[in-house]
Motif scaffolding. Structure first.
Motif, short mmCIF file in Angstrom:
data_model
loop_
_atom_site.label_atom_id
_atom_site.label_comp_id
_atom_site.label_asym_id
_atom_site.label_seq_id
_atom_site.Cartn_x
_atom_site.Cartn_y
_atom_site.Cartn_z
N VAL A 295 0.88 -1.17 0.00
CA VAL A 295 0.00 0.00 0.00
C VAL A 295 0.92 1.22 0.00
O VAL A 295 1.56 1.52 1.01
CB VAL A 295 -0.92 0.03 1.23
CG1 VAL A 295 -1.80 1.28 1.20
CG2 VAL A 295 -1.79 -1.22 1.29
N GLU A 296 1.00 1.91 -1.13
CA GLU A 296 1.93 3.02 -1.30
C GLU A 296 1.15 4.32 -1.42
O GLU A 296 0.51 4.59 -2.44
CB GLU A 296 2.79 2.79 -2.55
CG GLU A 296 3.60 1.51 -2.51
CD GLU A 296 4.23 1.16 -3.85
OE1 GLU A 296 4.02 1.94 -4.82
OE2 GLU A 296 4.90 0.12 -3.94
N VAL A 297 1.21 5.14 -0.37
CA VAL A 297 0.49 6.41 -0.35
C VAL A 297 1.36 7.50 -0.95
O VAL A 297 2.55 7.62 -0.63
CB VAL A 297 0.08 6.78 1.08
CG1 VAL A 297 -0.57 8.16 1.12
CG2 VAL A 297 -0.86 5.72 1.64
N ASP A 298 0.77 8.30 -1.83
CA ASP A 298 1.44 9.46 -2.41
C ASP A 298 0.70 10.71 -1.93
O ASP A 298 -0.31 11.11 -2.53
CB ASP A 298 1.41 9.38 -3.94
CG ASP A 298 2.22 10.49 -4.61
OD1 ASP A 298 2.39 11.57 -3.99
OD2 ASP A 298 2.65 10.30 -5.76
N PRO A 299 1.15 11.33 -0.83
CA PRO A 299 0.42 12.49 -0.28
C PRO A 299 0.31 13.64 -1.28
O PRO A 299 -0.71 14.34 -1.30
CB PRO A 299 1.27 12.88 0.94
CG PRO A 299 2.03 11.65 1.31
CD PRO A 299 2.32 10.98 0.00
N GLY A 300 1.33 13.82 -2.11
CA GLY A 300 1.30 14.92 -3.06
C GLY A 300 0.20 14.79 -4.08
O GLY A 300 -0.42 15.78 -4.50
N ARG A 301 -0.06 13.56 -4.50
CA ARG A 301 -1.10 13.31 -5.50
C ARG A 301 -2.45 12.95 -4.87
O ARG A 301 -3.46 12.89 -5.56
CB ARG A 301 -0.66 12.17 -6.43
CG ARG A 301 0.55 12.50 -7.28
CD ARG A 301 0.91 11.32 -8.17
NE ARG A 301 2.08 11.61 -9.00
CZ ARG A 301 2.03 12.18 -10.20
NH1 ARG A 301 0.85 12.51 -10.71
NH2 ARG A 301 3.13 12.40 -10.88
N GLY A 302 -2.44 12.68 -3.57
CA GLY A 302 -3.67 12.27 -2.91
C GLY A 302 -4.14 10.91 -3.39
O GLY A 302 -5.34 10.70 -3.60
N THR A 303 -3.20 9.97 -3.53
CA THR A 303 -3.53 8.64 -4.03
C THR A 303 -2.85 7.56 -3.19
O THR A 303 -1.89 7.83 -2.45
CB THR A 303 -3.09 8.46 -5.50
OG1 THR A 303 -1.65 8.57 -5.58
CG2 THR A 303 -3.75 9.48 -6.40
N VAL B 155 -8.02 5.76 -10.00
CA VAL B 155 -7.42 6.75 -10.90
C VAL B 155 -6.39 6.13 -11.84
O VAL B 155 -5.99 6.76 -12.82
CB VAL B 155 -6.77 7.91 -10.11
CG1 VAL B 155 -7.82 8.64 -9.30
CG2 VAL B 155 -5.65 7.41 -9.20
N ALA B 156 -5.98 4.89 -11.57
CA ALA B 156 -5.05 4.20 -12.46
C ALA B 156 -5.09 2.71 -12.19
O ALA B 156 -5.44 2.27 -11.09
CB ALA B 156 -3.62 4.72 -12.29
N LEU B 157 -4.76 1.93 -13.23
CA LEU B 157 -4.73 0.47 -13.15
C LEU B 157 -3.45 -0.05 -13.79
O LEU B 157 -2.94 0.52 -14.75
CB LEU B 157 -5.90 -0.14 -13.93
CG LEU B 157 -7.33 -0.10 -13.41
CD1 LEU B 157 -8.25 -0.65 -14.49
CD2 LEU B 157 -7.46 -0.91 -12.14
N GLU B 158 -2.99 -1.19 -13.26
CA GLU B 158 -1.92 -1.95 -13.91
C GLU B 158 -2.45 -3.36 -14.13
O GLU B 158 -2.98 -3.96 -13.19
CB GLU B 158 -0.67 -1.98 -13.03
CG GLU B 158 0.45 -2.83 -13.58
CD GLU B 158 1.61 -2.92 -12.60
OE1 GLU B 158 2.44 -2.01 -12.59
OE2 GLU B 158 1.66 -3.92 -11.84
N ALA C 155 -7.89 7.21 -5.40
CA ALA C 155 -7.92 8.55 -4.82
C ALA C 155 -8.28 8.44 -3.35
O ALA C 155 -9.20 7.70 -2.98
CB ALA C 155 -8.92 9.42 -5.56
N VAL C 156 -7.56 9.17 -2.50
CA VAL C 156 -7.83 9.14 -1.06
C VAL C 156 -8.12 10.55 -0.57
O VAL C 156 -7.88 11.54 -1.26
CB VAL C 156 -6.66 8.53 -0.27
CG1 VAL C 156 -6.46 7.07 -0.67
CG2 VAL C 156 -5.37 9.31 -0.49
N GLU C 157 -8.67 10.64 0.64
CA GLU C 157 -9.00 11.91 1.26
C GLU C 157 -8.62 11.83 2.72
O GLU C 157 -8.27 10.75 3.22
CB GLU C 157 -10.49 12.20 1.11
CG GLU C 157 -11.40 11.16 1.75
CD GLU C 157 -12.87 11.43 1.47
OE1 GLU C 157 -13.58 11.80 2.44
OE2 GLU C 157 -13.28 11.27 0.31
#
Length: 422
Positions: A77-85, A142-145, A182-184
């Motif tokens: 589980v990789e959170v990207d705070p800058g992108r909110g994802t 917001v994205a899939l692999e 997308a996270v909040e």
């Protein structure tokens, strides 16, 4: 499967779905431990289907070839705070992802009633929670692999013209390995269970809080229970709210079942992921001895749709454990049952007797026909392929995309051949 791939194994991959009503037809079952192993397996197979937490009640995940469980892939589980994802492994369960996100101060806007379901499986079937302003779980993607039919690795996001077709993909386009959501900021929820809601108050109740579920056994003119999940800063319902009474003990949606397997009630605040689902991650919600069906109709037609089912009430009740009503917001995902329309979902948890349920299910579908019902892709339904296809404005585009990405039918099975024409 081509020789030398080296990942064929039946260890850790059950031979049937969670409810036990479907036994897999697969010649081989696999649980690869890496994306590279998965890519080699797919490239060497004529027929492949992916399976998640096995909560589908039909043969959507079945195959005569290679059945692949994705829960053996590395869990991240990789959170990207800058992108909110947050980018998460496809085979993780929502309850696992949610707890990790909450620890880091983040949340998802919606969760299904079961936190036990896998991310990829829930997204692929447009599984949902509730709320007039809440989309289904796939709307957070917001994205899939995914691994494609030739063993390639395809990454798509919302800038790709194919994205809206790929998200609710039914496994037709490839094996999803990672999902970016997308996270909040995290939030708290209070859950109140109310009893005996008058039928005429249903619409108001469904719009009264962040997430609301109405439960009925179809044996009377009132809903047995209302599960009202509200943001913690919203005022609680007054004592006589809509003619209901507050529950005085923990409730389970199915009468007679113990409430201790369910999420916290009585308005006690708790993290979003411990209130939005109905059931607690640490408990098995039931024995699996059930069948499930669900139909999505336009919310504007909800009152009329329920009235159309009233003449069937006795027949429904005779083979029913419980029925649940929820709202879901419209979206633009091609194969989502909420495509382009706010929705009322009418859910049935049946007894585990397919022969007894079948004629009642057919009668339910006939009664709902004037309201253009869209079935939940992972549950039991008998609507014709033509009826289902006609309900989706982008159905032809979805079929064309499947043919373009999978020209040899690697990811096809009997159900897709029936419902997603090539």
């Amino acid at each position: 499967m081509a020789a030398g791939v080296g990942v064929a194994s039946e260890e850790g991959v059950p031979d049937r779905n969670w409810a036990g009503n479907v036994t897999w037809s697969a010649a081989r079952r696999h649980r690869p431990g890496s994306v590279d192993e998965l890519r080699a397996l797919v490239a060497g197979s004529d027929r492949v289907r992916a399976v998640g937490s096995r909560h589908s009640f039909n043969r959507l995940a079945d195959t005569a070839g290679d059945l692949v469980a994705v829960d053996g892939l590395p869990a991240t589980v990789e959170v990207d705070p800058g992108r909110g994802t947050a980018t998460v492994s496809a085979g993780l369960r929502y309850g696992e992802v949610a707890a990790h996100l909450h620890e880091q101060g983040y949340a998802l806007p919606n969760l299904a009633s079961l936190p036990h379901i896998s991310v990829a499986g829930a997204v692929a079937t447009a599984t949902h929670g509730s709320g007039v302003a809440n989309g289904n779980l796939a709307t957070s993607v917001v994205a899939l692999e995914l691994v494609t039919a030739d063993g390639g690795l395809l990454r798509v996001d919302r800038t790709d013209d194919r994205f809206a077709g790929l998200v609710v993909g039914l496994g037709a386009y490839g094996v999803v390995t990672r999902v970016t959501l997308a996270v909040e900021p995290t939030f708290d929820v209070r859950q109140y269970v109310r009893l005996d809601l008058p039928r005429e108050a249903a619409a108001e109740a469904l719009e009264s809080a962040y997430s609301v579920s109405l439960f009925t056994d179809w044996r009377g003119p009132r809903f047995n229970q209302v599960w009202r999940k509200q943001r913690a800063d919203q005022a609680p319902p007054p004592p006589g709210w809509l003619g209901t009474t507050p529950a005085d003990q923990p409730c389970h949606p199915v009468p007679g079942r113990p409430g201790d397997v369910c999420t916290g009630q009585f308005g006690v605040p708790g993290p979003w992921h411990e209130r939005l689902p109905h059931f607690r991650l640490g408990f098995t919600p039931s024995s699996g001895a059930e069948l499930q069906s669900e139909f999505h109709v336009p919310r504007s037609a909800g009152v009329d749709a329920l009235a159309a089912l009233d003449p069937l009430a006795d027949r429904i009740a005779a083979v029913l454990q419980i029925s649940e009503l929820r709202t879901v917001a419209a979206d633009r995902l091609w194969l989502s049952p909420q495509y382009d329309r706010d929705t009322l979902s009418i859910h049935f948890t049946w007894i585990a007797d397919a022969s007894a349920v079948a004629p009642v299910l057919a009668a339910v579908e006939e009664a709902l026909a004037p309201f253009d019902p869209r079935p939940h892709w992972g549950k039991v339904f008998g609507l014709s392929p033509a009826t289902v296809a006609a309900s989706y404005p982008r159905f032809a585009d979805a079929s064309a995309l499947a043919s373009a990405l999978d020209p040899t039918g690697t990811f096809r099975n009997d159900m897709l051949d029936r419902y997603l024409s090539r």
